[in-house]
Scaffold this motif. Structure first.
Motif: not given
Length: 161
Positions: A47-48, A97
């Motif tokens: 995700d990041n 997010a």
């Protein structure tokens, strides 16, 4: 990161409101290949893109140490044994997010590697690797603190921040 089905169901009722979530951090250690100390298992999150220890949300009715073992196998394809709980803390609220609000009660476990080659086991990680403790990649301070606590292996469980 995939949302567990029970959390997705809760979100249908509470929307993006703050959810209190029990979670784990598994700090998985093993002797360094060259015999000079220990290494820690880290994953690079999908995700990041950040490196972190193994983390996850505790499923309803699941013991936290079982979550640590399950997440290590799912995220990094390794079998681990949980040695002990070293730290329990309430984390600050986060906004994911997608806009969902959550706050985590984190259980940090000192764990040891049993078997398996570190490799992404699911879509939560793009990489899984062992790092010498003196050569950790950049990561958020709270993860560095959890690793340091597990390595220190304090006699008493650390409580709070």
């Amino acid at each position: 990161m995939p949302i567990p089905p029970y959390v997705a169901h809760l979100r249908t009722m509470v929307g993006r409101e703050l959810l209190w979530m029990p979670g784990v951090t598994a700090v998985v250690l093993r002797p360094a290949v060259d015999g000079s100390g220990e290494e820690v298992l880290l994953i690079r999150r999908t995700d990041n893109g950040e490196w972190t220890p193994i983390t996850g949300i505790i499923d309803p009715g699941e013991d936290p140490h079982v979550t640590a073992e399950r997440e290590a196998l799912e995220e990094a394809s390794v079998v681990i044994a949980v040695d002990r709980l070293v730290w329990v803390s309430a984390e600050p609220p986060v906004t994911h997010a997608n806009g969902d609000l959550a706050q985590y009660l984190n259980h940090t476990f000192r764990c040891r590697w049993v078997s398996g080659d570190a490799a992404p086991g699911d879509d939560e990680a793009t990489a899984a690797a062992w790092f010498r403790l003196d050569e950790l990649p950049p990561m958020r301070g709270h993860f560095l603190d959890r690793i340091a606590c597990a390595v220190e292996n304090p006699r008493d469980v650390r409580l709070g921040p």
